[in-house]
Design a protein around this motif. Structure first.
Motif, short mmCIF file in Angstrom:
data_model
loop_
_atom_site.label_atom_id
_atom_site.label_comp_id
_atom_site.label_asym_id
_atom_site.label_seq_id
_atom_site.Cartn_x
_atom_site.Cartn_y
_atom_site.Cartn_z
N LEU A 164 0.86 -1.18 0.00
CA LEU A 164 0.00 0.00 0.00
C LEU A 164 0.89 1.23 0.00
O LEU A 164 1.94 1.22 0.65
N THR A 165 0.47 2.29 -0.69
CA THR A 165 1.19 3.54 -0.47
C THR A 165 0.64 4.17 0.81
O THR A 165 -0.46 3.82 1.27
N GLY A 218 -0.32 13.36 6.04
CA GLY A 218 0.76 14.21 6.57
C GLY A 218 1.18 13.82 7.98
O GLY A 218 2.30 14.11 8.38
N VAL A 219 0.30 13.13 8.72
CA VAL A 219 0.71 12.73 10.08
C VAL A 219 1.41 11.37 10.01
O VAL A 219 1.17 10.57 9.11
N ASP A 220 2.28 11.14 10.99
CA ASP A 220 2.96 9.84 11.05
C ASP A 220 1.96 8.80 11.54
O ASP A 220 1.09 9.11 12.36
N LEU A 221 2.08 7.58 11.04
CA LEU A 221 1.17 6.53 11.49
C LEU A 221 1.57 6.08 12.90
O LEU A 221 2.73 5.87 13.18
N GLN A 222 0.58 5.97 13.76
CA GLN A 222 0.81 5.50 15.12
C GLN A 222 0.61 3.99 15.16
O GLN A 222 0.01 3.41 14.26
N SER A 223 1.06 3.43 16.26
CA SER A 223 0.94 1.98 16.44
C SER A 223 -0.49 1.49 16.21
O SER A 223 -0.72 0.47 15.55
N GLU A 224 -1.49 2.21 16.71
CA GLU A 224 -2.89 1.77 16.54
C GLU A 224 -3.28 1.76 15.05
O GLU A 224 -4.04 0.88 14.61
N HIS A 225 -2.75 2.69 14.27
CA HIS A 225 -3.06 2.71 12.84
C HIS A 225 -2.39 1.55 12.13
O HIS A 225 -2.99 0.87 11.29
N GLU A 226 -1.10 1.36 12.47
CA GLU A 226 -0.34 0.27 11.84
C GLU A 226 -1.01 -1.07 12.12
O GLU A 226 -1.16 -1.92 11.24
N VAL A 244 2.02 -6.01 5.79
CA VAL A 244 1.78 -4.96 4.80
C VAL A 244 3.05 -4.14 4.64
O VAL A 244 3.70 -3.80 5.63
N VAL A 245 3.39 -3.82 3.39
CA VAL A 245 4.49 -2.89 3.14
C VAL A 245 3.87 -1.56 2.75
O VAL A 245 3.20 -1.46 1.72
N VAL A 246 4.07 -0.55 3.59
CA VAL A 246 3.55 0.79 3.28
C VAL A 246 4.70 1.61 2.70
O VAL A 246 5.80 1.65 3.29
N THR A 247 4.46 2.26 1.57
CA THR A 247 5.54 2.99 0.89
C THR A 247 5.19 4.46 0.67
O THR A 247 4.03 4.85 0.83
N ASP A 248 6.16 5.23 0.30
CA ASP A 248 5.97 6.61 -0.16
C ASP A 248 5.30 7.50 0.87
O ASP A 248 4.19 7.98 0.68
N LEU A 258 4.83 -3.69 8.17
CA LEU A 258 4.00 -3.81 9.37
C LEU A 258 3.54 -5.25 9.52
O LEU A 258 3.12 -5.87 8.53
N VAL A 259 3.61 -5.78 10.74
CA VAL A 259 3.14 -7.15 10.95
C VAL A 259 2.16 -7.19 12.13
O VAL A 259 2.26 -6.38 13.05
#
Ligand code: 4AD
Ligand code: MG
Length: 461
Positions: free
Chosen positions: A306-307, A329-337, A349-353, A378-379
Motif C-alpha cells: 500500500l502507499t 501528513g501525520v505519522d502513522l501511530q501503532s494503533e493505525h499500523e 503490509v508494506v507501506v511505501t511513499d 508492518l506485521v
C-alpha cells in the motif's frame, strides 16, 4: 567420557549406553522407593528424567536434592516407560556440584514476567526465557545464513560515532570529560575538542550511513549489531539498546528493497520454525494460541503493498475512533499500523511513499516533492518491524535536504562525497531484531525477548 547435553541425549535416544551429564534440577520427587530428578541444562526445553534407586551409595544425600541444585550425573540410558520422553537415565553416580539456598526464588510455580525481570541473573532458567534465548540464537544464525547465501558481506559498523544517522537527535553521548566540571570554551560551551576523540561522540542509532559506504564499494552488505536510542519511550516495543540488522544494496531501488525484506522475513521465520519446533510449540501453547496460524500466513502468502496515501484513505474510511486522528501528513501511530495489518489485511503490509516531512533526510525524494521512497513493513501484533528506503543519491537534492533539516554540510561531508564519486541508486532497510523475536514468539513485551533490557530508568544486570 565426553560431556553430553540433554538435547543430544533426547534426540539420539540411544538406550543401553552410558553417559554423563551436567545441569540443574528443575524438579525433584522423592518417594520411599525411588527419587526422580528432572535435569535441565539449557540445551532444550525438555529435561532428562534421572531415576535414583535407594541402593545407590550416598542415597540419603540425594533425598535432599531440590529445585536449583547443580549436579553431575552419570549412568545408563534406558527406554522410558513415560511417553513424554524417549529415554531416562538410571543413575550410577550423582555428585552435587552446587547446592541451592533455601530462598531460591524460582520455585515450580508461574511467576509474572515483571517479577522475573527483577531476577535478570536467574530468569533464563525458566521455560519461557530459556526458549526465548534459544529462538534468538536461531534467528541470528538464520539471518547470517540468509545474507551469506546471497553474497552479502557482513560489515561491522561502529558503535561510537560522530554522526546522527537518523537526524533525530536521540543519542547517548560518549565522553571521558569530567561530568562535574567539563572544560569550557570562550562562549561557555563544553569544549569537546578536549574530549577523548577530539570532538563530540555518541552511541550509534543506526549503522546505515556506514552500510552505504560499504554498498558503494562492495555492492551488497549488511550490518548486525547493537544500536542505541535515547528516546523516552516506555512501551512494550521500545528499548534504549536494541540490535538491528541493516542490509544495503547498490544499484537497487525501493521495489528491490521491499522484495528483499519480504524474502528475508519469510526465510528467517521458516528457518526458526524448522530449527526450534519444541520451543515454538511451547510459545503456541503457553504464550499465544494464534501464533502458528499467523506465522503460517506470513510465510505462505505475499505481503500486501500500500502507499501511505492509500493507507490513510483506508484508515479514514474505517469508521474507527482512533486515539490519534488520521489525516494525510501525520505519522502513522501503532494503533493505525495494527489496524492495517491485523484487521484490514490480516497479513504483513508494506507501506511505501511517506510524506517527506515526517521522514529522515537521506530518503529519495519522489517527483511529486511531497513524498519520499520510504517503506515500513508492518506485521500483526507488533506493527512496524522493518523501516527502510531508497536513498537520495543525487548530490543537489541531498544538499537541499540537509539544509532543510538544519544539518551541516561540513559534518556530512563524506556522505556528500559518496554522491560525487560514482554515485548510484541504492537502498536498504533496518530490521529491529527484538521486534522480530517478539513477532516470532508472540511475547507481549520487548523487555522479555532480549537478555538484558535497557529502558528509561533501568540498566540493571
Ligand atoms: O525505522 P528505523 O528508525 O530505521 C532506521 O534506523 C534506518 N536507518 C534503517 C535503514 O534503512 N537501514 O529503525 C529500524 C527498525 C524499526 O523498524 C524497528 O523494528 C526497530 O528498528 N526499532 C526499534 N526496536 C526496538 N526499540 C527501539 N527503540 C527501536 N527503534 C527502532
Ligand atoms: Mg521507522
Amino acid at each position: 567420557m565426553r560431556r553430553q547435553m540433554v538435547r543430544e541425549v533426547l534426540a539420539q535416544g540411544r538406550a543401553d549406553s552410558e553417559t554423563e551429564l551436567f545441569g540443574w534440577v528443575r524438579t525433584a520427587r522423592h518417594s520411599k522407593s525411588l527419587s526422580f530428578l528432572e535435569l535441565v541444562d539449557g540445551s532444550c526445553m525438555a529435561g532428562l528424567q534421572v531415576v535414583v534407586e535407594p541402593s545407590l551409595p550416598g542415597y540419603e544425600g540425594i533425598r535432599s536434592l531440590r529445585t536449583g541444585c547443580a549436579l553431575r550425573v552419570s549412568g545408563r540410558l534406558v527406554d522410558s516407560p513415560g511417553k513424554s520422553q524417549s529415554v531416562e537415565l538410571h543413575a550410577k553416580d550423582v555428585e552435587l556440584i552446587g547446592d541451592v539456598d533455601d530462598d531460591y526464588p524460582l520455585q515450580k510455580k508461574r511467576h509474572s514476567f515483571e517479577f522475573l525481570r527483577t531476577l535478570g541473573h536467574l530468569r533464563f532458567r525458566t521455560n519461557t526465557l530459556g526458549a526465548v534465548i534459544r529462538v534468538r540464537n536461531s534467528a541470528a544464525q538464520a539471518i547470517h545464513r540468509f545474507f551469506q547465501d546471497r553474497g552479502f558481506l557482513w560489515l561491522h559498523s561502529p558503535i561510537i560515532t560522530a554522526l546522527d544517522a537518523e537526524g533525530a537527535g536521540e543519542m547517548f553521548r560518549v565522553s571521558t570529560l569530567d561530568a562535574g566540571s567539563p572544560p569550557r570554551n570562550d562562549s561557555g560551551e563544553v569544549d569537546f575538542s578536549q574530549d577523548f576523540f577530539g570532538g563530540e561522540t555518541l552511541l550509534t542509532v543506526s549503522g546505515q550511513l556506514e552500510a552505504e559506504i560499504g554498498a558503494l564499494s562492495m555492492g551488497n552488505v549488511y550490518t548486525f549489531g547493537p544500536t542505541f536510542r535515547a528516546e523516552n519511550s516506555n512501551t512494550s516495543r521500545h528499548l534504549a539498546e536494541f540490535w538491528m540488522v541493516e542490509p544495503e544494496m547498490a544499484f537497487c531501488d525501493l521495489d528491490g528493497d521491499a522484495e528483499l525484506a519480504e524474502d528475508f522475513l519469510k526465510c528467517v521465520i521458516r528457518s526458526i520454525l524448522e530449527d526450534c519446533p519444541e520451543d515454538m510449540a511451547f510459545f503456541q501453547q503457553r504464550i499465544d494460541e494464534g501464533l502458528m496460524e499467523r506465522l503460517d500466513r506470513v510465510v505462505s502468502a505475499p505481503f500486501e503493498r500500500l502507499t501511505y496515501t492509500e493507507a490513510v484513505e483506508i484508515l479514514e474510511g474505517s469508521g474507527r475512533d482512533f486515539e490519534f486522528p488520521v489525516k494525510w501528513g501525520v505519522d502513522l501511530q501503532s494503533e493505525h499500523e495494527r489496524y492495517l495489518t491485523e484487521e484490514h489485511v490480516g497479513r504483513p503490509v508494506v507501506v511505501t511513499d511517506y510524506p517527506i516531512d515526517i521522514k529522515a533526510f537521506y530518503m529519495f525524494r519522489n517527483d511529486d516533492e511531497r513524498t519520499v521512497r520510504a517503506m515500513d513493513v508492518l506485521v500483526p501484533g507488533v506493527g512496524e518491524i522493518v523501516g527502510g528506503s531508497q536513498r537520495e543519491h543525487r548530490l543537489e537534492v541531498l544538499r537541499e535536504r540537509l539544509r532543510h533539516h538544519g544539518l551541516s554540510e561540513e559534518r556530512y561531508g563524506w556522505y556528500l562525497d559518496l554522491r560525487r564519486y560514482g554515485s548510484v541508486p541504492h537502498a536498504g532497510f533496518g530490521l529491529g531484531f527484538e521486534r522480530l523475536v517478539q513477532f516470532v514468539t508472540g511475547m507481549a513485551n520487548i523487555r522479555d525477548v532480549i537478555p538484558f533490557p535497557r529502558v528509561p530508568g533501568n540498566a540493571e544486570f
